[in-house]
Structure formats: structure tokens, C-alpha cells
Design a protein around this motif. Structure first.
Motif, short mmCIF file in Angstrom:
data_model
loop_
_atom_site.label_atom_id
_atom_site.label_comp_id
_atom_site.label_asym_id
_atom_site.label_seq_id
_atom_site.Cartn_x
_atom_site.Cartn_y
_atom_site.Cartn_z
N UNK A 13 31.50 38.01 51.16
CA UNK A 13 31.98 37.13 50.11
C UNK A 13 31.84 37.79 48.73
N UNK A 14 30.71 38.47 48.53
CA UNK A 14 30.49 39.20 47.28
C UNK A 14 31.56 40.28 47.10
N UNK A 15 31.89 40.97 48.17
CA UNK A 15 32.85 42.07 48.12
C UNK A 15 34.26 41.57 47.76
N UNK A 16 34.72 40.53 48.46
CA UNK A 16 36.07 40.05 48.19
C UNK A 16 36.16 39.42 46.80
N UNK A 17 35.09 38.73 46.37
CA UNK A 17 35.07 38.18 45.02
C UNK A 17 35.11 39.26 43.98
N UNK A 18 34.43 40.37 44.24
CA UNK A 18 34.41 41.50 43.31
C UNK A 18 35.80 42.13 43.17
N UNK A 19 36.53 42.24 44.29
CA UNK A 19 37.87 42.84 44.25
C UNK A 19 38.81 42.08 43.33
N UNK A 20 38.85 40.77 43.51
CA UNK A 20 39.74 39.95 42.68
C UNK A 20 39.21 39.87 41.25
N UNK A 21 37.90 39.77 41.10
CA UNK A 21 37.30 39.70 39.77
C UNK A 21 37.56 40.94 38.94
N UNK A 22 37.52 42.10 39.57
CA UNK A 22 37.81 43.35 38.86
C UNK A 22 39.23 43.36 38.32
N UNK A 23 40.17 42.87 39.13
CA UNK A 23 41.57 42.83 38.67
C UNK A 23 41.72 41.92 37.47
N UNK A 24 41.08 40.76 37.50
CA UNK A 24 41.17 39.83 36.37
C UNK A 24 40.45 40.38 35.14
N UNK A 25 39.34 41.11 35.38
CA UNK A 25 38.57 41.69 34.27
C UNK A 25 39.39 42.73 33.53
N UNK A 26 40.19 43.51 34.25
CA UNK A 26 41.02 44.54 33.60
C UNK A 26 42.09 43.94 32.71
N UNK A 27 42.41 42.66 32.93
CA UNK A 27 43.40 41.98 32.09
C UNK A 27 42.74 41.09 31.04
N UNK A 28 41.43 41.26 30.85
CA UNK A 28 40.68 40.53 29.82
C UNK A 28 40.85 39.01 29.93
N UNK A 60 39.62 35.09 30.80
CA UNK A 60 38.37 34.35 30.56
C UNK A 60 37.48 34.25 31.79
N UNK A 61 38.08 34.25 32.97
CA UNK A 61 37.31 34.25 34.22
C UNK A 61 37.46 35.63 34.86
N UNK A 62 36.40 36.43 34.79
CA UNK A 62 36.51 37.82 35.25
C UNK A 62 35.66 38.12 36.46
N UNK A 63 34.98 39.26 36.42
CA UNK A 63 34.24 39.78 37.57
C UNK A 63 33.16 38.82 38.06
N UNK A 64 32.21 38.49 37.20
CA UNK A 64 31.09 37.65 37.62
C UNK A 64 31.53 36.26 38.04
N UNK A 65 32.50 35.71 37.33
CA UNK A 65 32.98 34.36 37.66
C UNK A 65 33.54 34.30 39.07
N UNK A 66 34.40 35.26 39.42
CA UNK A 66 35.02 35.25 40.74
C UNK A 66 33.99 35.52 41.85
N UNK A 67 33.02 36.38 41.55
CA UNK A 67 31.96 36.63 42.54
C UNK A 67 31.16 35.36 42.79
N UNK A 68 30.78 34.68 41.72
CA UNK A 68 29.98 33.46 41.86
C UNK A 68 30.75 32.35 42.58
N UNK A 69 32.04 32.25 42.28
CA UNK A 69 32.87 31.23 42.96
C UNK A 69 32.93 31.52 44.45
N UNK A 70 33.19 32.78 44.79
CA UNK A 70 33.30 33.17 46.20
C UNK A 70 31.99 32.93 46.94
#
Length: 235
Positions: free
Chosen positions: A25-40, A42-52
Motif C-alpha cells: 500500500x505504501x509503494x502504490x501510494x508513493x507512485x501516484x503521490x510522486x506524480x502529483x508532487x511533480x505537478x505541485x 496540494x495533495x502530493x507524496x505524503x498525502x497519497x501514501x497516508x490515504x492508501x
């Protein structure tokens, strides 16, 4: 290798299977979070990891309770997980920002909701569906983003106000100028000043980042009877 296969195939929730699912779950959340983080976003890496991870824990609890406690054998594992589907909408709503007539963050809000669903799938031990799901989400956020920008031009809203002498008002000529500059007209407003014998025409338009505003204003001013031209960004 056999131990890993046993963990993957096990339907029992214990310390080992829970750890494996949380790591995935941490891994898949990190993948999507990294993509959102690169686009600046409001919900980026940590947010997607925590949600997942949070959704995975909820799913683990939903399965663990009826599996472990005899009094809850008839419990429905989907009841707790169902609250994630509706509850995550409040978090997604916080990622949506409104700038005047422009709305930002809808894609991030959708990725938050999708990430919660993937987290639930991981918690339920649906590994193949989880991995396929995260690949599809990443495809939509990356490849489809390129496709969208390539074939559907990104536009921002601007307001163009043109004041023109009443006898010279020619809407068609003004619209032809906008078309020349690849300006998309969303709406048109009309205001007549009887005392000054002028018409004020307000256009709400969508423009590309490549628009030369000064050239557009110069072209509009060439029309007969033009008094003033105002172009402003909607914020």
C-alpha cells in the motif's frame, strides 16, 4: 520464495500478511503521490501514501474483526470499508481550489478517491487488481495528460471589454478577430450607454498561453468606432 507465495495467497489477517499489505500500500501510494508532487498539487507524496495506508488499515480491520471474534462471525467486512468511499470525498474536496472562474485540483481529488479504493483493494488481498489499478491511474495521470495537452489546448479565462460607438457596432467583425487569434468565446454581454451613444461589449473568452494580448488589442482597435479595449485575467 515459497514463504512469500504463502503470504500472498493467505486470506488470514495476521502480523505477517498485514505487514506485506501495508508495504505494498505504501509503494502504490508513493507512485501516484510522486506524480502529483511533480505537478505541485496540494495533495502530493505524503498525502497519497497516508490515504492508501489508511484505507488498507480500514480494510484489514474490516476483515480481521469477523475473522477473529466469534461474536462477529456474521459481521459484514464491507460496512467499515464503505465509509471510506463516502468519507474520502471530504478530503478530496479540500484539494479543489477555485480561482475566480477557474477550478483547479479536480484531477488530484479524483486521484485521492482512486487511491483510497486501491488501498482498500490491497487491504483485501486483491494484489493483481491493486497493481493493475495503480498502473491505470498512473497512465491516466501521465500519458493521458500529455494526450490531453496535445489535442485539447489548455486555456485560461479572460474578460475582454470593447467600447464602441453605437453606429459602428459589428459583433461579427469582432468575433472574426477572436477566431484569428484562436480565442474561444464562452459568453457575450452587451451594455448600451444612451447618453454617450456607445455600446460596451463584454466577452468572456478562453485563451491559450501563447496569446499575444497586445497584438489582439491592436487588432481590435483597428475596427471603426472603437473607443477603448480592456483585457484582464479572471482571478
Amino acid at each position: 520464495m515459497e514463504f512469500i507465495n504463502q503470504l500472498l495467497e493467505s486470506t488470514e489477517i495476521n502480523g505477517q500478511t498485514a505487514t506485506l499489505r501495508l508495504l505494498l500500500s505504501f509503494f502504490v501510494g508513493m507512485l501516484v503521490g510522486l506524480e502529483r508532487e511533480t505537478h505541485n498539487q496540494p495533495a502530493g507524496l505524503r498525502t497519497h501514501i497516508l490515504i492508501s495506508i489508511g484505507a488498507t488499515i480500514v480494510m484489514l480491520i474490516s476483515i480481521f474483526i469477523p475473522q477473529t471474534f466469534a461474536n462477529f462471525q456474521n459481521g459484514d467486512p464491507g460496512r467499515i470499508a464503505a465509509q471510506v468511499v463516502s468519507g474520502i470525498g471530504f478530503l478530496g474536496g479540500g484539494a479543489i481550489l477555485k480561482f475566480g472562474a477557474n477550478v483547479k485540483g479536480l484531477t488530484t481529488a479524483a486521484s485521492i478517491w482512486a487511491m483510497a479504493a486501491i488501498g482498500l483493494a490491497v487491504g483485501a488481498g486483491m494484489y493483481s487488481i491493486s497493481l493493475i489499478g495503480v498502473l491505470v491511474v498512473l497512465f491516466a495521470l501521465t500519458i493521458m495528460n500529455f494526450f490531453e495537452k496535445r489535442f485539447f489546448k489548455e486555456r485560461t479565462l479572460r474578460k475582454v471589454e470593447v467600447t464602441i460607438k453605437k453606429k459602428h457596432t459589428n459583433l461579427k467583425a469582432l468575433k472574426d478577430i477572436f477566431k484569428t487569434f484562436d480565442v474561444k468565446i464562452n459568453s457575450t454581454g452587451f451594455d448600451r450607454n444612451v447618453h454617450e451613444a456607445t455600446d460596451k461589449i463584454t466577452f468572456l473568452v478562453g485563451v491559450t498561453p501563447f496569446l499575444n494580448v497586445q497584438q489582439l488589442a491592436d487588432e481590435l482597435e483597428k475596427e471603426p468606432g472603437i473607443v477603448t479595449v480592456l483585457v484582464e485575467i479572471i482571478q
